[in-house]
Write an enzyme that holds these catalytic residues in place. Structure first.
Site, PDB file in Angstrom:
ATOM      1  N   PHE A 152      -2.312  -7.473 -19.511  1.00  0.00           N
ATOM      2  CA  PHE A 152      -1.496  -6.433 -18.976  1.00  0.00           C
ATOM      3  C   PHE A 152      -1.187  -6.719 -17.517  1.00  0.00           C
ATOM      4  O   PHE A 152      -1.447  -7.502 -16.861  1.00  0.00           O
ATOM      5  CB  PHE A 152      -2.708  -5.095 -18.811  1.00  0.00           C
ATOM      6  CG  PHE A 152      -2.163  -3.847 -19.507  1.00  0.00           C
ATOM      7  CD1 PHE A 152      -1.846  -4.267 -21.110  1.00  0.00           C
ATOM      8  CD2 PHE A 152      -1.967  -2.782 -19.132  1.00  0.00           C
ATOM      9  CE1 PHE A 152      -1.494  -3.170 -21.753  1.00  0.00           C
ATOM     10  CE2 PHE A 152      -1.527  -1.672 -20.032  1.00  0.00           C
ATOM     11  CZ  PHE A 152      -1.287  -1.776 -21.353  1.00  0.00           C
ATOM     12  N   GLU A 158       3.157  -0.616 -21.858  1.00  0.00           N
ATOM     13  CA  GLU A 158       3.030  -1.766 -21.194  1.00  0.00           C
ATOM     14  C   GLU A 158       2.527  -2.909 -22.311  1.00  0.00           C
ATOM     15  O   GLU A 158       3.074  -4.191 -21.895  1.00  0.00           O
ATOM     16  CB  GLU A 158       2.376  -1.577 -19.999  1.00  0.00           C
ATOM     17  CG  GLU A 158       2.265  -2.582 -19.097  1.00  0.00           C
ATOM     18  CD  GLU A 158       1.683  -2.355 -17.720  1.00  0.00           C
ATOM     19  OE1 GLU A 158       2.112  -1.456 -17.266  1.00  0.00           O
ATOM     20  OE2 GLU A 158       0.668  -3.179 -17.187  1.00  0.00           O
ATOM     21  N   GLN A 172       3.694   7.807 -10.149  1.00  0.00           N
ATOM     22  CA  GLN A 172       3.963   6.556 -10.742  1.00  0.00           C
ATOM     23  C   GLN A 172       5.498   6.814 -11.754  1.00  0.00           C
ATOM     24  O   GLN A 172       5.284   7.596 -12.765  1.00  0.00           O
ATOM     25  CB  GLN A 172       2.909   5.993 -11.578  1.00  0.00           C
ATOM     26  CG  GLN A 172       3.237   4.538 -12.327  1.00  0.00           C
ATOM     27  CD  GLN A 172       1.868   3.977 -12.622  1.00  0.00           C
ATOM     28  OE1 GLN A 172       1.389   4.133 -13.708  1.00  0.00           O
ATOM     29  NE2 GLN A 172       1.540   2.811 -12.022  1.00  0.00           N
ATOM     30  N   ARG A 203      -1.093   2.698  -9.821  1.00  0.00           N
ATOM     31  CA  ARG A 203      -2.222   2.507 -10.562  1.00  0.00           C
ATOM     32  C   ARG A 203      -1.963   1.212 -11.316  1.00  0.00           C
ATOM     33  O   ARG A 203      -0.765   0.880 -11.907  1.00  0.00           O
ATOM     34  CB  ARG A 203      -2.363   3.643 -11.482  1.00  0.00           C
ATOM     35  CG  ARG A 203      -3.341   3.619 -12.724  1.00  0.00           C
ATOM     36  CD  ARG A 203      -3.620   4.852 -13.445  1.00  0.00           C
ATOM     37  NE  ARG A 203      -2.504   5.326 -14.136  1.00  0.00           N
ATOM     38  CZ  ARG A 203      -2.110   4.743 -15.212  1.00  0.00           C
ATOM     39  NH1 ARG A 203      -2.758   3.794 -15.708  1.00  0.00           N
ATOM     40  NH2 ARG A 203      -1.247   5.228 -15.990  1.00  0.00           N
ATOM     41  N   HIS A 233       6.809   4.647 -14.608  1.00  0.00           N
ATOM     42  CA  HIS A 233       6.509   3.509 -15.677  1.00  0.00           C
ATOM     43  C   HIS A 233       7.777   2.972 -16.005  1.00  0.00           C
ATOM     44  O   HIS A 233       8.992   3.609 -16.284  1.00  0.00           O
ATOM     45  CB  HIS A 233       6.150   4.369 -17.085  1.00  0.00           C
ATOM     46  CG  HIS A 233       5.294   3.191 -17.756  1.00  0.00           C
ATOM     47  ND1 HIS A 233       5.969   2.447 -18.697  1.00  0.00           N
ATOM     48  CD2 HIS A 233       4.032   3.186 -18.417  1.00  0.00           C
ATOM     49  CE1 HIS A 233       5.168   1.554 -19.274  1.00  0.00           C
ATOM     50  NE2 HIS A 233       4.101   1.871 -19.104  1.00  0.00           N
ATOM     51  N   LEU A 285       7.398   7.200 -23.883  1.00  0.00           N
ATOM     52  CA  LEU A 285       6.717   5.962 -23.363  1.00  0.00           C
ATOM     53  C   LEU A 285       6.674   4.879 -24.281  1.00  0.00           C
ATOM     54  O   LEU A 285       6.574   4.931 -25.710  1.00  0.00           O
ATOM     55  CB  LEU A 285       5.185   6.315 -23.031  1.00  0.00           C
ATOM     56  CG  LEU A 285       4.381   5.282 -22.703  1.00  0.00           C
ATOM     57  CD1 LEU A 285       4.796   4.736 -21.291  1.00  0.00           C
ATOM     58  CD2 LEU A 285       2.866   5.480 -22.659  1.00  0.00           C
ATOM     59  N   HIS A 308       5.469   8.926 -14.978  1.00  0.00           N
ATOM     60  CA  HIS A 308       4.493   8.595 -15.861  1.00  0.00           C
ATOM     61  C   HIS A 308       3.078   9.382 -15.546  1.00  0.00           C
ATOM     62  O   HIS A 308       2.271   9.735 -16.465  1.00  0.00           O
ATOM     63  CB  HIS A 308       4.328   7.343 -16.210  1.00  0.00           C
ATOM     64  CG  HIS A 308       3.336   6.833 -17.227  1.00  0.00           C
ATOM     65  ND1 HIS A 308       3.503   7.453 -18.405  1.00  0.00           N
ATOM     66  CD2 HIS A 308       2.510   6.048 -17.020  1.00  0.00           C
ATOM     67  CE1 HIS A 308       2.224   6.661 -18.972  1.00  0.00           C
ATOM     68  NE2 HIS A 308       1.722   5.934 -18.450  1.00  0.00           N
ATOM     69  N   ARG A 334       3.432  -1.894 -11.943  1.00  0.00           N
ATOM     70  CA  ARG A 334       4.284  -1.132 -12.314  1.00  0.00           C
ATOM     71  C   ARG A 334       5.486  -0.357 -11.225  1.00  0.00           C
ATOM     72  O   ARG A 334       6.640  -0.633 -11.513  1.00  0.00           O
ATOM     73  CB  ARG A 334       3.827  -0.027 -12.808  1.00  0.00           C
ATOM     74  CG  ARG A 334       3.054  -0.122 -14.317  1.00  0.00           C
ATOM     75  CD  ARG A 334       2.589   1.048 -14.668  1.00  0.00           C
ATOM     76  NE  ARG A 334       1.648   0.731 -16.148  1.00  0.00           N
ATOM     77  CZ  ARG A 334       0.971   1.625 -16.727  1.00  0.00           C
ATOM     78  NH1 ARG A 334       0.626   2.763 -16.363  1.00  0.00           N
ATOM     79  NH2 ARG A 334       0.567   1.143 -17.766  1.00  0.00           N
TER      80      ARG A 334
END
Lengths: 367, 562
Positions: free
Chosen positions: B113, B244, B229, B375, B231, B241, B340, B275
């Site tokens: 990730f 990721e 954030q 984050r 995304h 979405l 996001h 991100r």
């Protein structure tokens, strides 16, 4: 931009009015979802239309409705696809999209149904939590990869209720545990960490509203927006209960299914007169006699109406062809049962055609 | 008048985890949610949950990645707690039945990730949030004797006694519109973020900042509100979405010229930089004309073996097919950065306690702060669970030492009057939907990936105007059974409050850090701005700004490259 008539079923218990249809014209692209169209009407003209919704992306499971007769998520149904599905009342106008609340559950308001009263009650019926195999390991349970992927198909259920909405068995028997709850049950039966696989299966086999109450109508498979295929999960519960765990239930479900398979293997076409006695262990089995006697009036009625003849009932002329026998041989010869699971095998239509060498140049290449 | 030791508002991952922890500690618990718990937006979390569970991995490594990801704005004591407790929390989830992906040997398997130095993301296909949420709900059903569930109840107000202690809440039963006082010795807010203040957003329609605004209105401090954030991979058009996890499995980002542009922005981590970095890179490509004319770039999932995509990314295969008409296993899909998550929220300590006695917060509604300026993917599920549990345990322990508070019935009458006033507003004002739309568009225009003083000031003026206008917005539904219209009007007020605090904080922070990128202050400035911005209602009209220090335990700020 195409124009659609959104015909929404309205009902407000406070109004004193009966349920009625309410038409709204919307101009939107055909690939837009029915939910977006409803939200547009709510935003622009009538904020009082009741519909549960949140994610708009077919993951939260809130917006279960019936669109032109078919249950599903409003956010997951495109306007153009909905318009293609004509119902009796919309045939005069191809732009009409009828949206009504899901079936088999009481309506609270407009498109909002009481899922607690039906759906969630049934979910609670199947002991919907893991009963841990002891001892619980210090780290994770060691579990085959395939088992986790296998139960992931039922984990994909978002509890939208679309399958419950159009379950034919539930319409006839409101106590039927039903497609969603039984699929949920497979999520534990198929989970090697669960300690009570046998008890769960025994329970759902012996319950007369359990796994043998499903009539294979496929409605739930059609309805499910997430590919959970609840009926397939019910059939898997039966196979595990009957073939692997040897549970012979008091509803005669297992023996009936077994007799059905043997009947086809023998006859190729179903020999109905044999099916009933076979389900009870054969014509002369003590269990079968009262059943046979009990079914005589039905048989007599069928004969007087020409639906059945005496010779047809006693002598079944059809015998299974070698091809049918070959199918049985092949399927029963498999070392492992083949279970269709979208997470394991991908699409049903898998296997792309092998890339063929281009013999004739395509248009773009020749240009 | 129901009374419980612990009252939990919101039933996503944080709320359900808090409820189970409090019940397990012996407290009587009520959990209230404006939607059925499994509809909570945690359900949409796709990619996974981080934990340093492998013997070769370490919680320190996880913590450092999180600190670096936060652009050093995260509080390191809280980050240490989260990362140290992550492995046990993951095993708890495994033991209650979450069907985590296994490696061929039957042990838990991981995927890579963004922003992480090891593959430590545990997952269930790309429905990890859904799987965990539904399994926690199984546990709520199992423990129904200790846990009262109030599903489809909307919280309108938090209650306080004379000393300012939070003593419960007033809630409206959506099914019949009646109001009820819920007394409690402790209240835990777990009502999620505020994504609907932006348009488009990946967040569901229910994510309207309720808890943040409710806490703010009774005087709780908010923190890091400027940190929003975006995304990197959301669908053009509707903002849905794309997990990721796709990049974690090996998907590439390409500009319109087919160039793998992340080589120029993050040569080491490429698509798996954090991100904020990836979103800025995409937006730069788009702004400088190397994207597609509709303001997008390509995400190419065909780099991932098809069988693997179908097994592990099935949900986005469906999203691509159903919402964009693209088979992502065969062709690239157009994406762009989209709102996001908000890193900020109600300021809490590491037990979830806010600045209001008796009031806790956990999950996206809260700001501990473990995410700081940005984050990391798969850290939000972890945040909800760790701090949900810790809040539940702490609140249950506190409740043992206290008598049950009582509430004057007159408070209900006040709330009833204000709801009636909304229902009976004179028609003529703009529609709630129109105001909400302008709010979302404004925030997305002026408070997105790139910000500057002028734009933020413009945004702030608009939001102030909308705040004045909102109380006049008329609604159509005058009934009591499932009146979603009146709820929408109340939610609009919450979103406007949250938007205002975001803009004030973004104007205040005159530097670039994490998700806050100021084109007029493009550098990070540790000398002046290595501190949190706290926002509170000061009784006056405009939000009040304070600062609080960032807790640094062992990782001094360094330059941040990926």
């Amino acid at each position: 931009m195409p124009e659609y008539t959104l015909r929404i079923r309205r009902y407000d218990p406070q109004s004193g009015q009966a349920a009625h249809w309410d038409d709204h014209k919307v101009e939107m692209e055909g690939h837009v979802s029915v939910l977006e169209a409803i939200l547009r009407v709510k935003a622009d003209t009538d904020g009082s239309i009741g519909i549960r919704c949140s994610c708009r992306a077919a993951i939260c499971g809130s917006c279960g409705v019936r669109v032109n007769g078919k249950p599903g998520l409003a956010c997951h149904t495109h306007l153009e696809d909905a318009a293609k599905r004509q119902t009796k009342s919309t045939t005069d106008d191809a732009s009409v999209i009828e949206v009504e609340p899901m079936g088999n559950m009481p309506v609270i308001r407009d498109l909002i149904v009481d899922m607690d009263a039906v759906h969630w009650k049934k979910i609670q019926r199947v002991t919907p939590w893991l009963i841990n195999k002891e001892p619980i390991p210090e780290r994770e349970y060691i579990v085959p990869h395939e088992n986790m992927v296998d139960v992931t198909q039922t984990m994909a259920c978002i509890q939208c209720g679309a399958c419950v909405s159009d379950c034919l068995s539930m319409e006839v028997d409101p106590l039927f545990v039903g497609p969603a709850a039984l699929a949920k049950s497979y999520r534990f039966v198929g989970d090697p960490r669960d300690a009570e696989k046998f008890e769960r299966l025994k329970d759902l086999s012996e319950d007369e509203h359990g796994i043998y109450d499903c009539t294979h109508c496929f409605n739930c498979i059609d309805a499910c927006p997430k590919g959970v295929a609840p009926m397939s999960q019910i059939m898997r519960l039966r196979r595990v209960a009957g073939n692997d765990e040897h549970i012979e239930d008091r509803n005669n479900g297992y023996r009936h299914e077994h007799a059905f398979v043997k009947n086809i293997e023998r006859n190729g076409l179903l020999h109905e007169a044999d099916l009933l006695p076979d389900s009870y262990g054969g014509k002369f089995h003590p269990r079968a006699v009262p059943e046979l006697l009990g079914s005589l009036p039905v048989a007599a009625k069928a004969m007087t109406r020409g639906k059945m003849s005496l010779s047809g009932a006693l002598l079944h002329p059809h015998k299974a062809s070698p091809e049918v026998k070959q199918i049985f041989k092949q399927v029963e010869g498999e070392k492992e049962r083949y279970e269709l699971n979208l997470y394991v095998v991908g699409y049903e239509d898998e296997e792309e055609p092998p890339a063929t060498p281009a013999e004739t140049p395509t248009e773009s290449e020749s240009a | 008048m129901p009374s419980h030791d612990v009252l939990i508002i919101g039933a996503g991952l944080a709320g359900q985890r808090a409820a189970l922890a409090a019940a397990n500690a012996g407290a009587s618990v009520a959990i209230i949610s404006k939607v059925h718990p499994v509809r909570s937006h945690s359900v949409a979390a796709a990619g996974g949950i981080n934990a340093a569970l492998n013997p070769e991995d370490s919680w320190e490594s996880h913590a450092f990645d999180t600190v670096k990801g936060s652009d050093y704005l995260g509080d390191q004591d809280a980050i240490e707690i989260m990362c140290r407790e992550a492995p046990d929390e993951l095993l708890y989830l495994e033991h209650i039945g979450v069907t985590f992906h296994r490696s061929p040997d039957g042990h838990l398997g991981t995927r890579a990730f963004g922003g992480a130095s090891a593959a430590r993301t545990y997952y269930v296909a790309d429905i990890t949030g859904q799987a965990i949420l539904h399994v926690l709900y199984e546990q709520l059903m199992k423990h129904h004797e200790q846990l009262d569930r109030y599903e489809e109840w909307f919280t309108t107000d938090l209650l306080q006694d004379e000393e300012g202690r939070c003593t419960g809440a007033i809630c409206r039963n959506l099914r019949d519109g009646h109001l009820e006082v819920f007394n409690a010795k402790a209240v835990i807010l777990a009502s999620g973020g505020a994504g609907q203040a932006f348009k488009p957003t990946t967040n569901g329609l229910i994510v309207t900042g309720d808890g943040i605004a409710q806490a703010y209105r009774i005087g709780a401090k908010l923190m890091d509100m400027e940190m929003v954030q975006y995304h990197p991979t959301t669908l053009a058009g509707n903002g849905f979405l794309i997990t990721e996890g796709a990049r974690g499995e090996g998907a590439w980002l390409l500009n319109a010229g087919g160039e793998r542009f992340m080589e120029r922005y993050a040569p080491n981590k490429m698509e798996l930089a954090s991100r904020d970095v990836v979103s800025r890179a995409e937006q730069t490509e788009i702004n400088e004309g190397r994207g597609f004319p509709d303001g997008t770039v390509f995400l190419d999932v065909t780099k991932v073996p098809r069988k693997r995509t179908l097994e592990a990314l099935r949900e986005i295969v469906n999203i691509g097919r159903d919402f964009a008409g693209v088979d992502i296993t065969r062709e690239p899909i157009k994406i762009r950065p989209g709102m996001h998550y908000i890193m900020g929220g109600v300021k809490t300590d590491s037990d979830g306690l806010t600045t209001i006695p008796g009031l806790y917060a956990a999950g996206e509604v809260a700001c501990v702060s473990v995410h700081g300026g940005n984050r990391l993917g798969a850290n939000s599920l972890l945040d909800t669970l760790i701090f949900g549990r810790r809040s539940g345990e702490h609140a249950a322990a506190q409740a043992k030492t206290m008598p049950m508070p009582t509430t004057a019935q007159s408070k209900v009458a006040d709330v009833q009057r204000s709801i009636d006033a909304i229902i009976h507003r004179e028609p003529g004002g703009r529609r709630v939907s129109a105001i909400k739309d302008e709010l979302g568009t404004t925030m997305n225009q002026y408070c997105a990936v790139f910000r500057d003083a002028e734009g933020l000031a413009t945004g702030y003026e608009i939001v102030r105007r909308l705040k004045e206008e909102a109380p006049k917005a008329s609604i159509d539904d005058h009934g009591t059974v499932f009146n979603q219209d009146v709820i929408g009007a109340i939610e609009l007020g919450y979103m406007l409050d949250v938007a205002e605090t975001i803009l004030v904080a973004a104007m205040e922070r005159k530097e670039s850090r994490g998700a806050q990128y100021r084109t007029d202050f493009p550098a990070r400035n540790d000398d002046e701005w290595l501190k949190h911005i706290d926002i509170s209602a000061n009784g006056a009209d405009e939000p009040k700004v304070d600062y609080s220090p960032v807790t640094i335990t062992r990782w001094e700020p360094q330059e941040r490259t990926y």
